[in-house]
Design a protein around this motif. Structure first.
Motif, mmCIF file in Angstrom:
data_model
loop_
_atom_site.group_PDB
_atom_site.id
_atom_site.type_symbol
_atom_site.label_atom_id
_atom_site.label_comp_id
_atom_site.label_asym_id
_atom_site.label_seq_id
_atom_site.Cartn_x
_atom_site.Cartn_y
_atom_site.Cartn_z
ATOM 1 N N PRO A 216 52.089 33.527 33.715
ATOM 2 C CA PRO A 216 52.037 32.122 34.133
ATOM 3 C C PRO A 216 52.482 31.967 35.578
ATOM 4 C CG PRO A 216 53.970 32.537 32.790
ATOM 5 C CD PRO A 216 53.159 33.795 32.752
ATOM 6 N N GLY A 217 51.926 30.984 36.241
ATOM 7 C CA GLY A 217 52.294 30.745 37.626
ATOM 8 C C GLY A 217 51.631 31.671 38.611
ATOM 9 N N ILE A 218 50.736 32.532 38.130
ATOM 10 C CA ILE A 218 50.070 33.472 39.025
ATOM 11 C C ILE A 218 49.139 32.685 39.950
ATOM 12 C CG2 ILE A 218 48.161 33.899 37.427
ATOM 13 C CD1 ILE A 218 48.123 36.778 38.342
ATOM 14 N N PRO A 219 49.102 32.980 41.244
ATOM 15 C CA PRO A 219 48.210 32.263 42.166
ATOM 16 C C PRO A 219 46.756 32.366 41.722
ATOM 17 C CG PRO A 219 49.791 33.583 43.395
ATOM 18 C CD PRO A 219 49.951 33.966 41.955
ATOM 19 N N TYR A 220 45.997 31.318 41.999
ATOM 20 C CA TYR A 220 44.615 31.253 41.554
ATOM 21 C C TYR A 220 43.804 32.440 42.069
ATOM 22 C CZ TYR A 220 39.769 29.700 41.222
ATOM 23 O OH TYR A 220 38.425 29.640 40.959
ATOM 24 N N GLU A 221 43.968 32.778 43.348
ATOM 25 C CA GLU A 221 43.202 33.888 43.921
ATOM 26 C C GLU A 221 43.512 35.206 43.217
ATOM 27 O OE1 GLU A 221 45.079 31.817 45.582
ATOM 28 O OE2 GLU A 221 43.614 30.552 46.654
ATOM 29 N N GLN A 222 44.787 35.417 42.903
ATOM 30 C CA GLN A 222 45.159 36.668 42.236
ATOM 31 C C GLN A 222 44.629 36.699 40.802
ATOM 32 O OE1 GLN A 222 49.332 37.504 42.299
ATOM 33 N NE2 GLN A 222 49.134 39.417 41.164
ATOM 34 N N ARG A 223 44.640 35.553 40.141
ATOM 35 C CA ARG A 223 44.112 35.499 38.778
ATOM 36 C C ARG A 223 42.622 35.809 38.765
ATOM 37 N NH1 ARG A 223 43.956 29.860 35.915
ATOM 38 N NH2 ARG A 223 41.977 29.813 37.051
ATOM 39 N N VAL A 224 41.868 35.239 39.694
ATOM 40 C CA VAL A 224 40.434 35.500 39.766
ATOM 41 C C VAL A 224 40.181 36.982 40.053
ATOM 42 C CG1 VAL A 224 38.336 35.026 41.076
ATOM 43 C CG2 VAL A 224 39.851 33.139 40.431
ATOM 44 N N ALA A 225 40.987 37.556 40.944
ATOM 45 C CA ALA A 225 40.836 38.972 41.266
ATOM 46 C C ALA A 225 41.101 39.833 40.032
ATOM 47 C CB ALA A 225 41.782 39.357 42.407
ATOM 48 N N LEU A 226 42.130 39.485 39.250
ATOM 49 C CA LEU A 226 42.432 40.251 38.040
ATOM 50 C C LEU A 226 41.321 40.108 37.006
ATOM 51 C CD1 LEU A 226 46.257 39.546 37.593
ATOM 52 C CD2 LEU A 226 45.193 41.764 38.031
ATOM 53 N N GLN A 227 40.723 38.924 36.903
ATOM 54 C CA GLN A 227 39.607 38.739 35.976
ATOM 55 C C GLN A 227 38.413 39.603 36.383
ATOM 56 O OE1 GLN A 227 39.853 34.216 36.109
ATOM 57 N NE2 GLN A 227 39.220 34.522 33.997
ATOM 58 N N ASP A 228 38.128 39.651 37.669
ATOM 59 C CA ASP A 228 37.033 40.509 38.137
ATOM 60 C C ASP A 228 37.337 41.977 37.869
ATOM 61 O OD1 ASP A 228 35.669 38.284 38.961
ATOM 62 O OD2 ASP A 228 36.167 38.505 41.094
ATOM 63 N N GLN A 229 38.577 42.378 38.111
ATOM 64 C CA GLN A 229 38.969 43.767 37.842
ATOM 65 C C GLN A 229 38.824 44.102 36.364
ATOM 66 O OE1 GLN A 229 42.917 44.406 39.361
ATOM 67 N NE2 GLN A 229 42.368 43.794 41.438
ATOM 68 N N LEU A 230 39.195 43.155 35.496
ATOM 69 C CA LEU A 230 39.074 43.395 34.061
ATOM 70 C C LEU A 230 37.614 43.541 33.659
ATOM 71 C CD1 LEU A 230 40.370 43.573 31.280
ATOM 72 C CD2 LEU A 230 40.355 41.065 31.170
ATOM 73 N N THR A 231 36.750 42.714 34.211
ATOM 74 C CA THR A 231 35.322 42.817 33.913
ATOM 75 C C THR A 231 34.769 44.164 34.356
ATOM 76 O OG1 THR A 231 35.084 40.416 34.199
ATOM 77 C CG2 THR A 231 33.067 41.741 34.271
ATOM 78 N N VAL A 232 35.117 44.577 35.575
ATOM 79 C CA VAL A 232 34.663 45.872 36.089
ATOM 80 C C VAL A 232 35.192 47.005 35.224
ATOM 81 C CG1 VAL A 232 34.843 47.475 38.027
ATOM 82 C CG2 VAL A 232 34.358 45.056 38.449
ATOM 83 N N LEU A 233 36.455 46.925 34.846
ATOM 84 C CA LEU A 233 37.081 47.969 34.028
ATOM 85 C C LEU A 233 36.323 48.178 32.726
ATOM 86 C CD1 LEU A 233 39.358 49.833 33.029
ATOM 87 C CD2 LEU A 233 40.703 47.785 32.511
ATOM 88 N N ILE A 234 36.004 47.091 32.033
ATOM 89 C CA ILE A 234 35.304 47.205 30.753
ATOM 90 C C ILE A 234 33.895 47.747 30.945
ATOM 91 C CG2 ILE A 234 34.387 45.869 28.820
ATOM 92 C CD1 ILE A 234 36.784 43.954 29.220
ATOM 93 N N LEU A 235 33.176 47.216 31.925
ATOM 94 C CA LEU A 235 31.795 47.645 32.143
ATOM 95 C C LEU A 235 31.725 49.111 32.563
ATOM 96 C CD1 LEU A 235 30.357 44.483 33.946
ATOM 97 C CD2 LEU A 235 29.835 45.268 31.626
ATOM 98 N N ARG A 236 32.686 49.577 33.345
ATOM 99 C CA ARG A 236 32.686 50.988 33.754
ATOM 100 C C ARG A 236 32.741 51.918 32.546
ATOM 101 N NH1 ARG A 236 37.238 52.261 38.068
ATOM 102 N NH2 ARG A 236 36.118 54.264 38.156
ATOM 103 N N VAL A 237 33.554 51.563 31.567
ATOM 104 C CA VAL A 237 33.694 52.416 30.389
ATOM 105 C C VAL A 237 32.396 52.463 29.594
ATOM 106 C CG1 VAL A 237 34.911 52.744 28.208
ATOM 107 C CG2 VAL A 237 36.185 52.039 30.243
ATOM 108 N N ILE A 238 31.810 51.285 29.311
ATOM 109 C CA ILE A 238 30.623 51.292 28.448
ATOM 110 C C ILE A 238 29.369 51.752 29.196
ATOM 111 C CG2 ILE A 238 31.556 49.549 26.897
ATOM 112 C CD1 ILE A 238 29.989 47.433 28.283
ATOM 113 N N ILE A 239 29.404 51.717 30.522
ATOM 114 C CA ILE A 239 28.283 52.285 31.282
ATOM 115 C C ILE A 239 28.380 53.806 31.300
ATOM 116 C CG2 ILE A 239 27.363 52.557 33.622
ATOM 117 C CD1 ILE A 239 27.896 49.589 34.078
ATOM 118 N N LYS A 240 29.570 54.333 31.469
ATOM 119 C CA LYS A 240 29.738 55.787 31.497
ATOM 120 C C LYS A 240 29.514 56.386 30.121
ATOM 121 C CE LYS A 240 32.849 59.441 33.046
ATOM 122 N NZ LYS A 240 34.134 59.774 33.739
ATOM 123 N N HIS A 241 29.823 55.633 29.073
ATOM 124 C CA HIS A 241 29.655 56.133 27.697
ATOM 125 C C HIS A 241 28.753 55.156 26.937
ATOM 126 C CE1 HIS A 241 32.898 59.079 28.298
ATOM 127 N NE2 HIS A 241 33.524 58.114 28.951
#
Length: 493
Positions: A216-241
């Motif tokens: 909670p209280g995380i800056p909006y820009e950092q939250r959006v960046a973490l959401q993008d990182q999470l999306t990339v993280l998941i897609l990398r796994v299922i693309i590689k496998h």
């Protein structure tokens, strides 16, 4: 709506979800109904019938559904009020480094009116170390200074009381537990490079619904960046496998590692877990996962036969535990501290330990279970709610004892027996339905006679059993008479 058979029944394409109507900081108007303490109970009659779940839908409907009491939004918001981290800590964490390094955190307020598949709002309050935790932290730090510390030592630290103490230590030790070298990691691609994947839209939807999993209280820009990182993280796994199939709830596991170890290391950790610990959950259908959930009943039966019989009579099934197993309890607990403590333990243990922990929780709550009515709706509503004050250190020890007493190979045999019994029950029920259609009455009881063994499809009444038995006796008498009189005469001639 696609359905999932809970026990060894036909399974359609795998699509699992929890309650998708999660609160959103950016789109509060999307909420159609107030929060409720327990979702609709399954309409299935036990483990033999289908249990339905919806993917990407904000509503659920069905006959025989019971809702638990609604909670006032203001009361819930007050009871789950979070302590906000100060701006200085937020700004210093960075978007590509672990967001919670060194934070030892705990629950602020318990919420005992929330089901297991309901979105959780994590509490990130700082929590001071007690004396035992401080001593253990010093031991772990000394072990980190020794490059010869073996894997067994890290596993022991992770499994023993208090786990790995804080996220600063977890960031260093979690990769070691799964065999990842933090110095040998691949750089992450951009989100634009991955947005053509067929699962992209579903992953983005799930990630956008996971706002409550961020501090909670995380800056909006950092939250959006973490959401993008999470999306990339998941897609990398299922693309590689590509043989691994994304399931809703996978993002709850991924976000925990993203917050602790950072984007690049989290990818390698998730890759290893997805091909080992979570591989059964990432198959084309959920049948392997449903089979694993069946382990709960044999484990409970071996420890408390009366409790198991009570659960079986209620036909509550195992759907209440599905989000626990799929997300390692990450989706179902409000306490971040409890979540990472469980992750410490699971990373250092056999992949089936989440099932043993689930069984330990059910056994621990036996008094509550016996106080509920023995019906599916009541017990599903009770078991779906994970109390926030569960003594997880005690439960982890109980799960370890269950694992030693009843290893998976023993429970697997019990599951095979359960499946065979349920299959035979379905066959008997189908034969009874067919008989009722033909004759308009209930079929006679199945006989265990020799005739029924050789002619299993022959419907025997009492009269037919008497006649065939008498005839068999007559044939036997004639054969004996023939052998006693005619065969000796033939030999003399």
């Amino acid at each position: 709506m696609e359905r999932v058979e809970q026990l060894n029944g036909p399974l359609e394409k795998r699509t699992m979800s929890y309650r998708d109507a999660e609160d959103s900081d950016e789109h509060p108007e999307s909420l159609a109904t107030p929060d409720i303490s327990c979702n609709t109970a399954p309409t299935a009659n036990g483990d033999n019938e289908s249990e339905k779940q919806v993917r990407g839908s904000d509503t659920e409907a069905g006959s025989g559904v019971q809702q638990c009491t609604d909670e006032n939004d203001d009361e819930i918001n007050e009871s789950t009020r979070l302590t906000t981290m100060n701006d200085e800590e937020n700004s210093s964490s960075g978007t590509t480094s672990p967001g919670l390094a060194g934070k030892n955190i705990a629950l602020v307020q318990p919420n005992n009116h929330r089901r297991s598949d309901e979105p959780t709002e994590l509490s990130f309050e700082k929590f001071p170390e007690n004396h035992e935790e401080k001593l253990k932290r010093i031991k772990i730090e000394n072990a980190l200074d020794d490059p010869k510390t073996p894997l067994e030592a890290w596993q022991q630290f992770a499994k023993s009381e208090y786990g790995l103490i804080n996220d600063d230590l977890r960031r260093k030790i979690w990769p070691l537990l799964v065999g990842v070298d933090p110095q040998q990691v691949d750089p992450a691609p951009s989100l634009e490079e991955l947005n053509n994947h067929p699962e992209y839209n579903q992953v983005v939807l799930d990630v956008n619904r996971s706002l409550k999993r961020f501090p909670p209280g995380i800056p909006y820009e950092q939250r959006v960046a973490l959401q993008d990182q999470l999306t990339v993280l998941i897609l990398r796994v299922i693309i590689k496998h590509p043989h691994l199939k994304y399931y809703q709830g996978y993002h709850d596991v991924a976000i925990t590692f993203l917050l602790v170890v950072g984007e690049e290391v989290a990818f390698h950790v998730m890759e290893i877990l997805s091909t080992n610990h979570l591989v059964e959950c990432m198959q084309e259908t959920m049948e392997p996962t449903q089979r694993r959930l069946m382990f709960i009943y044999p484990l409970v039966r071996r420890e408390n036969a009366a409790l198991c019989s009570y659960l079986e009579r209620s036909t509550v099934g195992t759907l209440f535990a599905l989000p626990w197993y799929l997300t390692w309890f990450g989706h179902s607990l409000n306490s971040y501290r409890s979540v990472v403590r469980l992750y410490d333990y699971f990373l250092a243990s056999d992949f089936l330990l989440p099932i043993y922990v689930t069984s330990a929780i059910v056994i621990f709550r036996q008094n509550e279970i016996f106080q509920e009515d023995c019906d599916m709706a009541s017990l599903h509503c009770l078991l779906s709610q994970l109390p926030e004050d569960l003594p997880f250190e005690y439960l982890l020890k109980s799960a370890e004892n269950l694992y030693r007493k009843y290893p998976p190979r023993v429970i697997e045999k019990d599951v095979e027996t359960m499946i065979a019994k349920e299959k035979q029950q379905r066959i008997n029920e189908e034969r009874e339905r067919e008989y009722r259609k033909l004759y308009g009455k209930k079929p006679p009881p199945v006989s265990n006679s020799i005739i029924s063994r050789f002619l299993p499809h022959l419907q025997l009444s009492r009269r037919s059993v008497f006649v065939t038995t008498a005839f068999s006796i007559l044939v036997g008498f004639c054969a004996y008479y023939y052998r006693a009189h005619y065969i000796p005469l033939a030999a003399v001639r």
